[in-house]
Motif scaffolding. Structure first.
Motif, mmCIF file in Angstrom:
data_model
loop_
_atom_site.group_PDB
_atom_site.id
_atom_site.type_symbol
_atom_site.label_atom_id
_atom_site.label_comp_id
_atom_site.label_asym_id
_atom_site.label_seq_id
_atom_site.Cartn_x
_atom_site.Cartn_y
_atom_site.Cartn_z
ATOM 1 N N THR A 531 0.818 -1.216 0.000
ATOM 2 C CA THR A 531 0.000 0.000 0.000
ATOM 3 C C THR A 531 0.850 1.264 0.000
ATOM 4 O OG1 THR A 531 -0.105 0.131 2.415
ATOM 5 C CG2 THR A 531 -1.808 -1.174 1.320
ATOM 6 N N ILE A 532 0.183 2.379 -0.311
ATOM 7 C CA ILE A 532 0.827 3.695 -0.178
ATOM 8 C C ILE A 532 -0.062 4.578 0.702
ATOM 9 C CG2 ILE A 532 2.157 3.704 -2.332
ATOM 10 C CD1 ILE A 532 -0.135 5.372 -3.587
ATOM 11 N N PRO A 533 0.547 5.564 1.372
ATOM 12 C CA PRO A 533 -0.267 6.459 2.203
ATOM 13 C C PRO A 533 -1.190 7.334 1.350
ATOM 14 C CG PRO A 533 2.084 7.025 2.343
ATOM 15 C CD PRO A 533 1.970 5.859 1.430
ATOM 16 N N GLU A 534 -2.145 7.935 1.988
ATOM 17 C CA GLU A 534 -3.094 8.824 1.311
ATOM 18 C C GLU A 534 -2.334 9.980 0.643
ATOM 19 O OE1 GLU A 534 -6.757 8.903 0.198
ATOM 20 O OE2 GLU A 534 -5.841 7.352 1.418
ATOM 21 N N PRO A 535 -2.568 10.216 -0.636
ATOM 22 C CA PRO A 535 -1.856 11.347 -1.252
ATOM 23 C C PRO A 535 -2.434 12.674 -0.759
ATOM 24 C CG PRO A 535 -3.384 10.347 -2.817
ATOM 25 C CD PRO A 535 -3.445 9.519 -1.576
ATOM 26 N N LYS A 536 -1.604 13.693 -0.765
ATOM 27 C CA LYS A 536 -2.078 15.030 -0.380
ATOM 28 C C LYS A 536 -2.952 15.581 -1.493
ATOM 29 C CE LYS A 536 0.661 16.385 3.206
ATOM 30 N NZ LYS A 536 1.710 17.157 3.789
ATOM 31 N N SER A 537 -3.908 16.409 -1.118
ATOM 32 C CA SER A 537 -4.754 17.005 -2.149
ATOM 33 C C SER A 537 -3.954 18.089 -2.873
ATOM 34 C CB SER A 537 -6.042 17.543 -1.543
ATOM 35 O OG SER A 537 -5.882 18.897 -1.219
ATOM 36 N N TYR A 538 -4.416 18.434 -4.052
ATOM 37 C CA TYR A 538 -3.698 19.374 -4.927
ATOM 38 C C TYR A 538 -3.381 20.690 -4.205
ATOM 39 C CZ TYR A 538 -2.446 20.804 -9.734
ATOM 40 O OH TYR A 538 -1.786 21.182 -10.865
ATOM 41 N N PRO A 539 -4.396 21.373 -3.640
ATOM 42 C CA PRO A 539 -4.076 22.648 -2.964
ATOM 43 C C PRO A 539 -3.135 22.467 -1.772
ATOM 44 C CG PRO A 539 -6.460 22.335 -3.156
ATOM 45 C CD PRO A 539 -5.830 21.072 -3.615
ATOM 46 N N GLU A 540 -3.278 21.339 -1.074
ATOM 47 C CA GLU A 540 -2.394 21.076 0.066
ATOM 48 C C GLU A 540 -0.946 20.952 -0.396
ATOM 49 O OE1 GLU A 540 -3.374 18.126 3.663
ATOM 50 O OE2 GLU A 540 -4.303 17.546 1.769
ATOM 51 N N LEU A 605 16.844 -2.267 1.982
ATOM 52 C CA LEU A 605 15.530 -2.421 1.361
ATOM 53 C C LEU A 605 14.437 -1.590 2.014
ATOM 54 C CD1 LEU A 605 15.662 -6.256 0.652
ATOM 55 C CD2 LEU A 605 16.052 -4.389 -0.947
ATOM 56 N N HIS A 606 14.814 -0.746 2.978
ATOM 57 C CA HIS A 606 13.766 -0.041 3.724
ATOM 58 C C HIS A 606 13.030 1.000 2.905
ATOM 59 C CE1 HIS A 606 14.901 -2.266 7.155
ATOM 60 N NE2 HIS A 606 16.155 -1.865 7.056
ATOM 61 N N HIS A 607 13.654 1.474 1.830
ATOM 62 C CA HIS A 607 13.010 2.523 1.028
ATOM 63 C C HIS A 607 11.908 1.965 0.141
ATOM 64 C CE1 HIS A 607 16.170 0.779 -1.534
ATOM 65 N NE2 HIS A 607 15.247 0.909 -2.465
ATOM 66 N N ILE A 608 11.877 0.656 0.003
ATOM 67 C CA ILE A 608 10.915 0.078 -0.939
ATOM 68 C C ILE A 608 9.502 0.293 -0.437
ATOM 69 C CG2 ILE A 608 10.034 -2.134 -1.751
ATOM 70 C CD1 ILE A 608 12.854 -2.952 -2.285
ATOM 71 N N SER A 609 8.669 0.934 -1.269
ATOM 72 C CA SER A 609 7.325 1.191 -0.754
ATOM 73 C C SER A 609 6.318 0.172 -1.276
ATOM 74 C CB SER A 609 6.902 2.631 -1.017
ATOM 75 O OG SER A 609 6.956 2.949 -2.376
ATOM 76 N N SER A 610 5.787 0.356 -2.468
ATOM 77 C CA SER A 610 4.670 -0.509 -2.860
ATOM 78 C C SER A 610 5.111 -1.670 -3.749
ATOM 79 C CB SER A 610 3.602 0.326 -3.548
ATOM 80 O OG SER A 610 4.188 1.155 -4.521
ATOM 81 N N LEU A 611 6.221 -2.284 -3.366
ATOM 82 C CA LEU A 611 6.801 -3.377 -4.140
ATOM 83 C C LEU A 611 5.812 -4.495 -4.475
ATOM 84 C CD1 LEU A 611 9.991 -5.064 -4.265
ATOM 85 C CD2 LEU A 611 8.444 -6.372 -2.837
ATOM 86 N N GLY A 612 4.932 -4.813 -3.522
ATOM 87 C CA GLY A 612 4.057 -5.977 -3.662
ATOM 88 C C GLY A 612 3.288 -6.009 -4.972
ATOM 89 N N TYR A 613 2.592 -4.924 -5.287
ATOM 90 C CA TYR A 613 1.773 -4.903 -6.506
ATOM 91 C C TYR A 613 2.397 -4.038 -7.595
ATOM 92 C CZ TYR A 613 -1.864 -6.506 -3.224
ATOM 93 O OH TYR A 613 -2.578 -7.179 -2.273
ATOM 94 N N CYS A 614 3.425 -3.264 -7.245
ATOM 95 C CA CYS A 614 3.947 -2.296 -8.205
ATOM 96 C C CYS A 614 5.418 -2.505 -8.539
ATOM 97 C CB CYS A 614 3.734 -0.874 -7.678
ATOM 98 S SG CYS A 614 1.980 -0.492 -7.463
ATOM 99 N N GLY A 615 6.017 -3.567 -8.015
ATOM 100 C CA GLY A 615 7.404 -3.857 -8.362
ATOM 101 C C GLY A 615 8.312 -2.689 -8.043
ATOM 102 N N VAL A 616 9.319 -2.496 -8.869
ATOM 103 C CA VAL A 616 10.246 -1.386 -8.683
ATOM 104 C C VAL A 616 10.361 -0.617 -9.988
ATOM 105 C CG1 VAL A 616 11.618 -2.500 -6.863
ATOM 106 C CG2 VAL A 616 12.214 -2.882 -9.267
ATOM 107 N N LEU A 617 10.833 0.639 -9.895
ATOM 108 C CA LEU A 617 10.979 1.448 -11.111
ATOM 109 C C LEU A 617 12.330 1.244 -11.780
ATOM 110 C CD1 LEU A 617 9.239 4.844 -10.317
ATOM 111 C CD2 LEU A 617 8.527 3.078 -11.926
ATOM 112 N N ASP A 618 13.326 0.910 -10.972
ATOM 113 C CA ASP A 618 14.667 0.708 -11.541
ATOM 114 C C ASP A 618 15.199 -0.646 -11.132
ATOM 115 O OD1 ASP A 618 15.189 3.434 -12.521
ATOM 116 O OD2 ASP A 618 14.986 3.911 -10.386
ATOM 117 N N GLY A 619 15.936 -1.246 -12.031
ATOM 118 C CA GLY A 619 16.647 -2.466 -11.678
ATOM 119 C C GLY A 619 15.729 -3.645 -11.453
ATOM 120 N N LYS A 620 16.172 -4.520 -10.597
ATOM 121 C CA LYS A 620 15.449 -5.777 -10.408
ATOM 122 C C LYS A 620 14.655 -5.780 -9.118
ATOM 123 C CE LYS A 620 17.739 -9.180 -13.225
ATOM 124 N NZ LYS A 620 16.660 -9.049 -14.199
#
Ligand code: CUO
Length: 662
Positions: A531-540, A605-620
């Motif tokens: 999961t990821i945390p709630e995104p901030k709203s645009y004006p926020e 590996l602590h920086h990895i956020s939504s690896l479960g369903y979204c994999g990674v953007l770089d590398g393996k």
């Protein structure tokens, strides 16, 4: 965050504001006159592509600004790709951003947004930049027509307003009970972002190797379907039935929404039948699917060059995912077709298949809106069953692949943090969230801001933690994998493990270090890597950056920020008011055996956020096990399966009317 980053972040936020109207912000409009892509051809990777894009603009061949951009429309997509390649190939930030400003008012807004977003998400110099929530950049496609109308009224009378948005349909439609899930704006946003991080049109020559993209396509959608089924059971609905080409699409759907240009999203009545489009027949679908099924049965796919590629291994699912989706990476798009993508189009156009009435595309034709339609989950159940066919032909894991010698899970407890919490009982509830409608109604030139918001009801849950006691005979690195599955089916029968396993929901996956003896692992729910945390709203978001520029607050720069990820609120299925029984599975596996390379370190590996369903953007992807392991294959014997490094406990999920006191 430093000044350079803040400047980039605020520029992006300004650029995307009031996308339907020409830019007015004077900082940005200055570029519009002073910069021209044609005069700077040496600042792009591919000058030809830049010329092509400018040519499209100048010849008037680009999709009209008032038209409806559809990613599945080959012409719209091709134009978008030309713009994407221009933006992605810009040699530095300055060129990238000035090109975007140049393109913004000359391109269809949603076509521009798509190309710009994908370029931004993939550019090295844009890492960490946050895009505002999709539903606040182009609110129209996410909101119902009545909300937009009320917002305009509020705007006219300059009255700050909060407009309640209801889920579509009525109580006469049982599907309405799970509309809170399919219509969740965060779920739609996750889905849209997944497809932006892993576009089916991503060419091999772009850099960025998209590790296991085909498998992720399978797994993310597989989990979406499993979660939808758990929500259905929570609401006394049977699990979703797969769509079949020859059968009726039993459930209709009325989105009740309109495009920015005023055209309504088409409504689909109940019991429609698939019919041929001018360029695609239902028979084509049967044919392509038959070939895919043959490939699965025979255990190999045939490439365009006639080579046979085996599927009987852990990478088979990746090939199959690319074939079924079907992405540019498919081994043989001519032979296997574009099964899944075409199904989206067939569904979207089912009410006007001969294109007689000029009906605009349905919700199924946009990744931002697709999950609203119950037919989305029916289609993906169908697709998921194809993948299951393949997985079921692989040999079940044997004990040596399941066990972790010397490691034993002694105890598992799940504890909610609310006052009245009982161990192994978790609470869900519905809360309210506000969507800023500034971009739905505000005119860019109108300085007087009126606060207009929509309020939607969303599933949420009390925060909780897992407490897992593990005994190890030696200090060792491990991966903890946590899954959840409903204990009973719709008939009230206990689900045998071999059936339940295909419906397990992944809750978390993370590395730990085990000491010699007992280790007590405490992990809070909000650390989940699905999961990821709630995104901030645009004006926020704008406000935060502006304050950071003034030095009042710090704007946290996170290079690894992901937009893709299940909204954290949806981590747990709703459950029932009287409590619903689930089983929680904890599986501990050997980190050193699982990781893809010996260079992967537990501490990195602590920086990895939504690896479960979204994999990674770089590398393996660091975890080399097949996604869904160990539940992705048949389980002939429950006794042999549950080795000492696993533990299953009962869990009750209770849905309450009001947010419990923390
Ligand atoms: Cu995500 Cu069908 O791939 O919607």
């Amino acid at each position: 965050a430093d000044g350079v980053f803040l400047n980039r972040q605020i520029s992006v936020l300004k650029l995307l504001q009031h996308l339907n109207q020409p830019l007015v912000d004077s900082d940005l409009t200055a570029y519009k006159e002073s910069f021209s892509p044609l005069n700077n051809l040496n600042r792009y990777r591919d000058a030809e592509v830049v010329k092509q894009y400018v040519g499209l603009v100048e010849s008037g061949k680009l999709l009209h600004r008032d038209g409806i951009f559809g990613l599945f429309n080959p012409e719209h997509r091709q134009q978008m790709i030309v713009l994407f390649e221009t933006l992605y190939g810009a040699s530095d930030w300055d060129t990238f951003f000035k090109t975007a400003v140049w393109a913004r008012d000359r391109t269809n807004p949603r076509q521009f947004l798509y190309a710009f977003s994908v370029a931004l998400l993939h550019r090295e110099d844009c890492r960490g930049i946050k895009l505002p929530p999709q539903y606040e950049i182009t609110p129209h496609v996410f909101l119902t027509t009545d909300v937009v109308r009320k917002a305009y009224q509020a705007k006219m009378t300059r009255t700050p307003t909060v407009i309640p948005m209801k889920f579509t349909g009525s109580a006469n439609n049982p599907e309405q009970r799970v509309a809170y899930f399919g219509e969740d704006i965060g779920l739609n946003s996750h889905h849209a972002h997944w497809h932006m991080d892993f576009p089916f049109w991503w060419k091999p020559e772009y850099d960025g190797d998209k590790d296991r993209k085909g498998e992720l396509f399978f797994y993310m959608h597989h989990q979406a379907v499993a979660r939808f089924d758990a929500e259905r059971l929570s609401n006394d609905l049977p699990v979703v039935q797969p769509l079949e080409w020859d059968k009726k699409i039993v459930e209709g759907f009325a989105p009740g929404a309109s495009y920015e240009n005023g055209q309504e999203f088409p409504m689909r009545p109940d019991n429609m039948q698939f019919s041929d489009l001018p360029w695609l027949t239902v028979q084509d679908m049967r044919l392509y699917e038959g070939r895919i099924r043959d490939a699965i049965a025979s255990g190999f796919v045939r490439t365009a060059e006639g080579k046979l590629v085996s599927l009987n291994n852990t990478v088979g699912i990746n090939y199959l995912g690319e074939v079924v989706e079907s992405s540019v990476h498919s081994v043989n798009p001519v032979f296997y077709g574009k099964l899944h993508n075409d199904a989206h189009v067939l569904l979207s156009k089912v009410t006007d298949p001969k294109l007689r009435y000029g009906v605009p595309p349905g919700v199924m034709e946009h990744f931002e809106t697709a999950t609203r339609d119950p037919a989305f989950f029916r289609l993906h159940k169908h697709v998921d069953n194809i993948f299951k066919l393949h997985k079921d032909l692989l040999p079940p894991y044997d004990v040596s692949e399941l066990e972790f010698p010397g490691v034993k899970v002694e105890a598992v407890k799940v504890i909610g943090t609310c006052k009245a919490s009982t161990p192994n009982q978790l609470i869900t509830y519905f809360d309210e969230s506000h969507i800023d409608l500034g971009n739905a109604v505000d005119t860019a030139t109108h300085k007087q801001v009126v606060d207009i918001k929509a309020v939607v009801s969303r599933l949420n849950h009390e925060p909780f933690k897992y407490v897992i006691t593990v005994n190890s005979k030696r200090p060792v690195n491990a991966i903890v994998r946590i899954f959840l599955a409903p204990k009973y089916d719709w008939f009230g029968q206990k689900v045998p493990l071999d059936a339940a396993r295909w419906g397990v929901i992944e809750l978390d996956r993370f590395p730990v270090k085990l000491v010699n003896g007992d280790t007590v692992i405490t992990r809070s729910s909000d650390q989940s890597t699905v999961t990821i945390p709630e995104p901030k709203s645009y004006p926020e978001l704008v406000n935060d950056v502006e304050r950071a520029v003034r030095g009042e607050v710090d704007f946290v720069y996170d290079k690894h920020h992901r937009h893709c990820g299940l909204p954290h609120r949806l981590l747990l299925p709703k459950g029932k008011p009287e409590g619903m029984d689930f089983k929680l599975y904890v599986v501990i596996s050997d980190f050193d055996k699982d990781v893809v390379s010996s260079e992967v370190n537990v501490d990195d590996l602590h920086h990895i956020s939504s690896l479960g369903y979204c994999g990674v953007l770089d590398g393996k992807i660091p975890d080399g096990k097949p996604m869904g392991f160990p539940f992705d294959r048949r389980i002939p014997s429950e006794e042999l399966f549950l080795t000492p490094n696993m533990k299953v406990v009962n869990l009750v999920i209770k849905n309450v009317r009001q947010k419990p006191v923390e």
